[in-house]
Motif scaffolding. Structure first.
Motif, PDB file in Angstrom:
ATOM      1  N   VAL A  50      -6.815  -5.001   4.557  1.00 28.84           N
ATOM      2  CA  VAL A  50      -5.413  -4.801   4.774  1.00 28.84           C
ATOM      3  C   VAL A  50      -4.459  -4.449   3.574  1.00 28.84           C
ATOM      4  O   VAL A  50      -3.300  -4.051   3.669  1.00 28.84           O
TER       5      VAL A  50
ATOM      6  N   ARG B 209       0.808  -1.391   0.073  1.00 23.55           N
ATOM      7  CA  ARG B 209       0.025   0.108  -0.070  1.00 23.55           C
ATOM      8  C   ARG B 209       0.877   1.067   0.165  1.00 23.55           C
ATOM      9  O   ARG B 209       2.066   1.483   0.601  1.00 23.55           O
TER      10      ARG B 209
ATOM     11  N   ARG C  29      -3.415   5.015   4.207  1.00 23.04           N
ATOM     12  CA  ARG C  29      -2.795   3.955   3.552  1.00 23.04           C
ATOM     13  C   ARG C  29      -3.822   3.852   2.244  1.00 23.04           C
ATOM     14  O   ARG C  29      -4.849   3.940   2.162  1.00 23.04           O
TER      15      ARG C  29
ATOM     16  N   GLY D 251       0.309  -4.672   3.591  1.00 23.23           N
ATOM     17  CA  GLY D 251      -0.396  -3.680   3.930  1.00 23.23           C
ATOM     18  C   GLY D 251       0.147  -2.175   4.404  1.00 23.23           C
ATOM     19  O   GLY D 251       0.050  -1.404   4.172  1.00 23.23           O
ATOM     20  N   ALA D 252       1.501  -2.303   4.570  1.00 16.29           N
ATOM     21  CA  ALA D 252       2.502  -1.382   4.951  1.00 16.29           C
ATOM     22  C   ALA D 252       2.985  -0.791   3.691  1.00 16.29           C
ATOM     23  O   ALA D 252       2.643  -1.158   2.759  1.00 16.29           O
TER      24      ALA D 252
END
Lengths: 464, 464
Positions: free
Chosen positions: B292, B196, B327, B397-398
């Motif tokens: 996520v 993301r 995000r 997700g990060a």
């Protein structure tokens, strides 16, 4: 004798001011353990001062917290015995970087004396002490006086009930005059006839066992800061009305007389708001003056959680904290009001979260002085002479919890007779005291003790 | 040669671990000026280490912020040139009192190495450096390597674009392997194919020119903390869906293939949430794994205002502050997403209030690696051998903002090949690195460089 006392006081103003400065230099922040030395030094300073004035029986009344400072003079048999209330503790000075002068170094600028506690309430407490001292120098007080200087007013008076309980006989009196609870206007004479009550508590909301990375978890778990925001936002409707179910049930509708009395002392609403650069807000259907005196209020006084340091940190907060306070009007019970808010907040918490309340103290109900009370008659008479105006009876929006406690425990009513003014940034940075309140207050307190001294003690029998 | 290199690395593990400990002892908090010495010491440590390994041209690349550390080895003509990315900066350690061991004193407990930066990303960066060093000791690398260790990953890479702009020739490469962007599971082989994006900013809301007493003003003026709570609460509907108008317009619906790929690596949702003691939350209609990785998220990372010290202080806050991060998924532009949130917040502010945005940086879009990319083929091959499983392509997700920046500026794709795991409390207290990731990572990186070295440089022509 009254005229002699007033002349003596006005002549001694430089010395009175020097003693007030000494009082203000003592950092008596009762709520912060880091200021324990300052609190102790202030008590020593007050005991010495009271003994110098000729008051007797000077002592500390210890209830397990910050002791109260007490002294008495009972040389006026048959005359009323008046408990005189002040407090020597002050609010914390934080945020320090917003002060233009050091908070514990009194600084005079353009007729204002800047210092933490100058307005709340060392200025008015000094006036009361100096007037008693002047009467004693002139031979005696018109009334019997019992001086009671609290050390826990700014922290909710946690041990006040214990102190009063343990010293009922020492504190027995016909009425109380409070140096706390100030004037409502610099130009219009008013007399305080009541104050809102208050109760305060802290909440901690936990939504996870630990703070986590917002990339790894963003969109999948609750964020304590979001949920806390939902709780806080839910306290009011967008129209400004308190939205806590049941909270307003105990709040009586305003009577026509209350509407008329508040209208008699109605500030220019736009100017009132503009003076502090604020955005107007509040319950529809009430004037600003009605809202601030006869309608309750809920405020969040502090809110924090997550990463609040320099730069960014992309975390999902696991905990969020808030300090809440409620202002109460006659008819509301502090515990019932608090419980309504607590139940409302609990009901909004998401499943699996944990909301912890830290209640601390019970709070105080609102107080009211009946219109035919001898204290009120005396206060009105003094203000008629001081101002040449017919004083308006007004209620305070703020809280003086001691009035409710002394009424309940000693059966006595309180006249709030402080000389501080509402623009003096109480509880905020750059607190100050209008220095022209000093001579006015010295005259007013001298006249008030003389007025009360003209009544027999029995005048208070009916109202006790 | 690969087998020799791997045996050499596994035999040298105690020395590798000692160097990792030294690396972790250096407090390289790039976002806090108080740690300037720690950042400088870390750069000196890395330059010495890179020179020791036989890498050439070791130098700092200065873009005006925290310089990147660079070194290269170009002894494999015709083979791909691989930019190897890591970062030496770490998140702040706050809140310090939540750490069970000192954050900058690496401590091994039950197979875990606790220290700030152990997982993010000094552990995986160490693996990459040690593998290159081992190949050079054995005679040479299978690929040309250009090592690029950033110093601003945790602060949003403010000067990365300037560094790349000023060193385009030095950094020219066929592809990038990143030591950041870790494994998705300890038991199931996966390969990262995207992440993301993110953008972050801070807001300050002012509702009055100064903090005032909640008794004097409660019920008549807006409280900055109430209004900030309304803003934060408005970001999501009670159903968990983002409620910012227009925000979801650019977010494409999931394709059946995306649904299938995320389902192939779907965690037990209850266990995922229970592991961190959290409360489940999020957009209805999507699995947790979909939310996520392929749905956007908005989080408030920090929120503060009013009195947050010891005890109570009954003030109405004049200012409230929040740190927000977003995000982003493929299809979303960071600036457009940020502007939608900003416009939404502005529209909710009461008249007379002031909302100030501190944007700082533009943010990074989401990244994706096409399914036929040589980097992905190599990564899949390595994981097949390492695990004996068919690896699952997964998205993070990060955010690894550098992947988008290097794609845009140098035209190269990135394989995220970190060995850190999702349970390692990244960005939180008690961050750790699973120590059995060390031998696994040393084998994996050796095999990956060998896989890429078996391809001609031209294999990357089509995808560049």
């Amino acid at each position: 004798m009254l005229q002699t006392v007033i002349e003596d006081l006005l002549a001694r103003q430089p010395a009175i001011r020097a003693r007030l400065d000494d009082f203000l230099r003592l950092p008596s922040v009762g709520g912060d353990p880091a200021f324990a030395d300052g609190m102790q030094a202030t008590r020593r300073f007050l005991l010495d001062w009271l003994r110098d004035t000729g008051l007797r029986d000077a002592q500390l009344l210890d209830g397990g917290g910050q002791p109260a400072v007490y002294a008495s003079w009972t040389g006026a048999p048959g005359r009323p015995t008046v408990l005189i209330y002040g407090h020597y503790d002050v609010q914390p000075a934080a945020p320090l970087d917003h002060w233009r002068t050091p908070p514990f170094e009194p600084t005079e600028i353009d007729g204002r004396l800047y210092a933490r506690g100058a307005s709340d309430v060392k200025g008015s407490t000094t006036i009361a002490l100096e007037v008693i001292a002047a009467f004693l120098r002139a031979g005696g007080c018109p009334v019997n006086v019992k001086l009671f200087l609290e050390g826990e007013e700014e922290t909710g008076s946690p041990s006040l009930r214990r102190i009063v309980e343990q010293h009922r006989d020492l504190l027995a009196a016909d009425a109380m005059i409070s140096a706390d609870g100030g004037r409502a206007s610099q130009t219009r004479a008013t007399v305080n006839v009541g104050a809102r009550g208050s109760t305060a508590f802290e909440i901690a909301l936990r939504t996870a066992s630990k703070e986590v990375h917002s990339g790894r978890y963003g969109g999948t778990i609750r964020n304590a800061l979001h949920e806390m925001s939902v709780l806080v936002a839910s306290l009011h409707g967008r129209d400004g009305r308190i939205a806590v179910p049941g909270f307003l049930d105990d709040v009586p509708e305003l009577t026509p007389q209350q509407r008329a009395e508040t209208a008699a002392f109605a500030p220019d609403e736009d100017a009132f708001i503009a003076e502090i650069g604020a955005c107007a807000f509040g319950e529809p259907g009430y004037t600003l003056r009605e809202r601030v005196t006869l309608r309750p209020a809920i405020d969040v006084n502090g809110l924090w959680g997550g990463y609040t340091g320099v730069g960014g940190k992309t975390v999902i907060a696991a905990e969020a904290f808030a300090k809440l306070s409620i202002r109460l009007v006659p008819g509301q019970d502090p515990l019932r009001a608090r419980d309504a808010v607590a139940a409302h907040l609990r009901a909004l918490c998401p499943p699996g979260s944990e909301l912890v309340f830290q209640f601390g103290r019970d709070g105080s109900p609102a107080s009211s002085l009946p219109s035919d009370h001898p204290l009120l008659r005396a206060g009105m008479a003094v203000w008629r002479q001081l101002s040449g105006q017919e004083p308006i009876p007004v209620r305070l929006g703020a809280t003086v919890p001691i009035t409710a406690i002394f009424k309940e425990m000693l059966g006595i009513d309180t006249l709030m007779f402080g000389f501080n003014l509402p623009d003096e940034d109480v509880h905020a940075p750059n607190e100050f005291f209008h220095l022209d309140s000093l001579p006015l207050g010295l005259r007013g307190w001298s006249m008030l003790l003389a007025e009360l001294g003209a009544m027999p003690s029995a005048a208070f029998d009916r109202v006790r």
